[in-house]
Design an enzyme around this catalytic site. Structure first.
Site, PDB file in Angstrom:
ATOM      1  N   ASN A   1       0.818  -1.219   0.000  1.00  0.00           N
ATOM      2  CA  ASN A   1       0.000   0.000   0.000  1.00  0.00           C
ATOM      3  C   ASN A   1       0.850   1.266   0.000  1.00  0.00           C
ATOM      4  OD1 ASN A   1       0.999   0.105   2.572  1.00  0.00           O
ATOM      5  ND2 ASN A   1      -0.979   0.240   3.616  1.00  0.00           N
TER       6      ASN A   1
ATOM      7  N   THR B   1       5.380   2.618   3.805  1.00  0.00           N
ATOM      8  CA  THR B   1       6.791   2.967   4.025  1.00  0.00           C
ATOM      9  C   THR B   1       7.655   2.585   2.824  1.00  0.00           C
ATOM     10  OG1 THR B   1       7.066   0.862   5.190  1.00  0.00           O
ATOM     11  CG2 THR B   1       6.726   2.829   6.539  1.00  0.00           C
ATOM     12  N   GLY B   2       7.038   1.995   1.817  1.00  0.00           N
ATOM     13  CA  GLY B   2       7.774   1.650   0.604  1.00  0.00           C
ATOM     14  C   GLY B   2       7.712   2.811  -0.384  1.00  0.00           C
TER      15      GLY B   2
ATOM     16  N   LEU C   1       6.075  -9.948   3.703  1.00  0.00           N
ATOM     17  CA  LEU C   1       6.975  -8.978   4.341  1.00  0.00           C
ATOM     18  C   LEU C   1       6.276  -7.682   4.735  1.00  0.00           C
ATOM     19  CD1 LEU C   1       8.956 -10.799   2.445  1.00  0.00           C
ATOM     20  CD2 LEU C   1      10.505  -8.882   2.629  1.00  0.00           C
TER      21      LEU C   1
ATOM     22  N   TYR D   1       4.855  -3.609  17.573  1.00  0.00           N
ATOM     23  CA  TYR D   1       5.640  -4.354  16.578  1.00  0.00           C
ATOM     24  C   TYR D   1       6.097  -5.701  17.153  1.00  0.00           C
ATOM     25  CZ  TYR D   1       9.422  -5.096  13.121  1.00  0.00           C
ATOM     26  OH  TYR D   1      10.255  -5.600  12.144  1.00  0.00           O
TER      27      TYR D   1
ATOM     28  N   LYS E   1       4.447  -9.099  15.950  1.00  0.00           N
ATOM     29  CA  LYS E   1       5.218 -10.128  15.230  1.00  0.00           C
ATOM     30  C   LYS E   1       5.214 -11.451  16.003  1.00  0.00           C
ATOM     31  CE  LYS E   1       7.021  -7.968  11.532  1.00  0.00           C
ATOM     32  NZ  LYS E   1       7.073  -8.494  10.162  1.00  0.00           N
TER      33      LYS E   1
HETATM   34  P1  NAD Z   1      10.050  -1.337   4.752  1.00  0.00           P
HETATM   35  O1  NAD Z   1       9.283  -0.421   5.623  1.00  0.00           O
HETATM   36  O2  NAD Z   1      11.018  -0.754   3.798  1.00  0.00           O
HETATM   37  O3  NAD Z   1       9.077  -2.273   3.917  1.00  0.00           O
HETATM   38  C1  NAD Z   1       7.803  -2.679   4.363  1.00  0.00           C
HETATM   39  C2  NAD Z   1       6.849  -2.618   3.185  1.00  0.00           C
HETATM   40  O4  NAD Z   1       5.539  -3.032   3.629  1.00  0.00           O
HETATM   41  C3  NAD Z   1       6.696  -1.185   2.641  1.00  0.00           C
HETATM   42  O5  NAD Z   1       6.822  -1.183   1.247  1.00  0.00           O
HETATM   43  C4  NAD Z   1       5.306  -0.777   3.083  1.00  0.00           C
HETATM   44  O6  NAD Z   1       4.700   0.145   2.217  1.00  0.00           O
HETATM   45  C5  NAD Z   1       4.589  -2.104   3.142  1.00  0.00           C
HETATM   46  N1  NAD Z   1       3.466  -2.089   4.085  1.00  0.00           N
HETATM   47  C6  NAD Z   1       3.477  -1.688   5.376  1.00  0.00           C
HETATM   48  N2  NAD Z   1       2.251  -1.813   5.911  1.00  0.00           N
HETATM   49  C7  NAD Z   1       1.451  -2.302   4.922  1.00  0.00           C
HETATM   50  C8  NAD Z   1       0.079  -2.638   4.843  1.00  0.00           C
HETATM   51  N3  NAD Z   1      -0.742  -2.498   5.900  1.00  0.00           N
HETATM   52  N4  NAD Z   1      -0.410  -3.118   3.671  1.00  0.00           N
HETATM   53  C9  NAD Z   1       0.386  -3.264   2.587  1.00  0.00           C
HETATM   54  N5  NAD Z   1       1.700  -2.948   2.609  1.00  0.00           N
HETATM   55  C10 NAD Z   1       2.217  -2.480   3.758  1.00  0.00           C
HETATM   56  O7  NAD Z   1      10.751  -2.375   5.727  1.00  0.00           O
HETATM   57  P2  NAD Z   1      11.814  -3.523   5.433  1.00  0.00           P
HETATM   58  O8  NAD Z   1      13.044  -3.178   6.183  1.00  0.00           O
HETATM   59  O9  NAD Z   1      11.906  -3.800   3.980  1.00  0.00           O
HETATM   60  O10 NAD Z   1      11.125  -4.746   6.190  1.00  0.00           O
HETATM   61  C11 NAD Z   1      10.431  -5.760   5.481  1.00  0.00           C
HETATM   62  C12 NAD Z   1       9.996  -6.856   6.444  1.00  0.00           C
HETATM   63  O11 NAD Z   1      11.151  -7.404   7.081  1.00  0.00           O
HETATM   64  C13 NAD Z   1       9.068  -6.380   7.556  1.00  0.00           C
HETATM   65  O12 NAD Z   1       8.077  -7.370   7.776  1.00  0.00           O
HETATM   66  C14 NAD Z   1       9.967  -6.281   8.753  1.00  0.00           C
HETATM   67  O13 NAD Z   1       9.267  -6.506   9.957  1.00  0.00           O
HETATM   68  C15 NAD Z   1      10.987  -7.369   8.479  1.00  0.00           C
HETATM   69  N6  NAD Z   1      12.272  -7.063   9.147  1.00  0.00           N
HETATM   70  C16 NAD Z   1      13.119  -6.124   8.632  1.00  0.00           C
HETATM   71  C17 NAD Z   1      14.300  -5.838   9.296  1.00  0.00           C
HETATM   72  C18 NAD Z   1      15.298  -4.835   8.768  1.00  0.00           C
HETATM   73  O14 NAD Z   1      16.313  -4.605   9.417  1.00  0.00           O
HETATM   74  N7  NAD Z   1      15.101  -4.238   7.617  1.00  0.00           N
HETATM   75  C19 NAD Z   1      14.601  -6.487  10.499  1.00  0.00           C
HETATM   76  C20 NAD Z   1      13.689  -7.396  11.012  1.00  0.00           C
HETATM   77  C21 NAD Z   1      12.536  -7.696  10.315  1.00  0.00           C
END
Ligand code: NAD
Ligand code: UDP
Length: 322
Positions: free
Chosen positions: A36, A39-40, A75, A147, A151
């Site tokens: 959606n 945060t992307g 994710l 969070y 999770k």
């Molecule tokens: P990010 O914020 O860049 O990506 C998350 C994506 O999910 C974004 O594109 C955002 O728009 C989308 N999103 C959020 N809520 C949404 C919703 N309700 N409906 C549809 N889309 C939605 O974060 P990231 O670092 O790429 O993390 C990706 C996944 O990996 C997450 O689940 C996060 O919990 C997990 N994770 C990441 C890290 C890290 O260090 N990057 C560490 C632990 C876990």
């Protein structure tokens, strides 16, 4: 899975998700990215949008969805403390209901689903490094709980779908990951420090900077996700994916100052509530099950990330800070 499979990547426009989409498309698969845009960024997937083997389903993961796919990478969820605390109720909804929807699709379509969990489920850990058998030390009512507990509940649902409905599930616990496309303003430590170093703004050490993290380069992480998906159905995890190279936040700041040649001063800001003091993955299981270990040290990954953030900060070097 051999080339030509259909994957759903929820959160595919995000930092990690967009690299995963690239990997899957590069291997000859079709990808539906459900995101959606919370945060992307469209910029992360702009190069894929005109391709016939890539679709962007722009919707909230908490609303039910049904798409024909062969496997699911789930994710979608904000990952930065700054972002997930902006609307904590929405974060819990995303972590729990979003995972429920991904699991429902896996159940009805009878396809495997990989769930992106997090090292945050260990909370402020009392054991270091953290093995998967550690149950964690989480404050259930603090500002990070939306969070962390979201999770944790997502993991609970995942294993209940596995036991109750026989869904092929794969849970990975991702530790701090960094690399190109991490959002300049998303508030996480690597992007904050690089932005501050490049602009000469004070580098904000929360607390004394003695707390530690272990930073995994995004290409290594994506390789771990692909290997986990390729495991037999009995391999459910949870499996830690992260780089065991543990550094203090102060050392990270010094490293980034060195790499950027910045003279930005270090300042001490208050330590946020419940900020984990140590974090380092025990990756014995990933090494054994997936034959996986990170290959990119900070000294290699940081310069590439700095170059990307420099470009985000001033595209085509249009500003004097660059
Ligand atoms: P990010 O914020 O860049 O990506 C998350 C994506 O999910 C974004 O594109 C955002 O728009 C989308 N999103 C959020 N809520 C949404 C919703 N309700 N409906 C549809 N889309 C939605 O974060 P990231 O670092 O790429 O993390 C990706 C996944 O990996 C997450 O689940 C996060 O919990 C997990 N994770 C990441 C890290 C890290 O260090 N990057 C560490 C632990 C876990
Ligand atoms: N941090 C910091 N300055 C910042 C941002 C973060 O000192 O500008 C610290 C934060 O307190 C934490 C660590 O860096 O100890 C990692 O923070 P981040 O938000 O990247 O992710 P976390 O691992 O806490 O989820």
């Amino acid at each position: 899975m051999s080339g030509g499979a259909r994957y759903l990547v929820t959160g595919g426009a995000g930092f990690i998700g967009s690299h995963l989409c690239d990997r899957l498309i590069g291997a000859g698969h079709r990808v539906i990215c459900l995101d959606n845009g919370l945060t992307g960024r469209e910029q992360n997937i702009r190069h894929l949008l005109s391709r016939p083997d890539f679709d962007w389903l722009k919707q909230d993961v908490t609303a039910p969805f049904d798409v024909p796919v062969d496997a699911i990478y789930h994710l979608a969820c904000p990952a930065s403390p700054l972002q997930y605390q902006r609307d904590p109720v929405a974060t819990t909804r995303t972590a729990v209901l979003g995972t429920l929807n991904a699991l429902e699709l896996a159940r009805t379509r009878q396809v495997p689903v990989l769930i992106a969990s997090t090292s945050e489920i260990y909370g402020d850990p009392a054991v270091n490094p953290q093995p998967e058998a550690y149950w964690g030390h989480v404050n259930p009512i603090g500002p990070r709980a939306c969070y962390d507990e979201g999770k944790r509940c997502a993991e609970t649902l995942t294993f209940d779908y596995h036991r109750q409905y026989g869904v092929a599930v794969k849970v990975v616990r991702i530790f701090n990951t960094y690399g190109p496309r991490i959002h300049l303003d998303d508030g996480r430590v690597v992007s904050n420090f690089i932005r501050q170093a490049l602009t000469g703004a004070p580098i904000t050490l929360f607390g004394a900077g003695a707390q530690t993290r272990s930073f995994c380069y995004v290409d290594d992480l994506v390789e771990g996700l692909i290997r986990m998906m390729a495991t037999p159905p009995a391999c459910t995890g949870p499996v830690n994916l992260g780089n065991p190279e543990e550094v203090s936040i102060r050392a990270l700041a010094e490293h980034i100052r060195h790499c950027t040649g910045s003279r930005a001063p270090l300042v001490n800001d208050p330590l946020p509530q419940d900020d984990p003091q140590r974090r380092k993955p025990d990756i014995t299981l990933a090494q054994r099950l997936l034959n996986w270990a990170p290959t990119v040290p900070l000294a290699e990954g940081l310069p590439v990330t700095i170059a990307d953030l420099r470009e985000q900060l001033c595209p085509n070097h249009s500003d004097s800070v660059c």
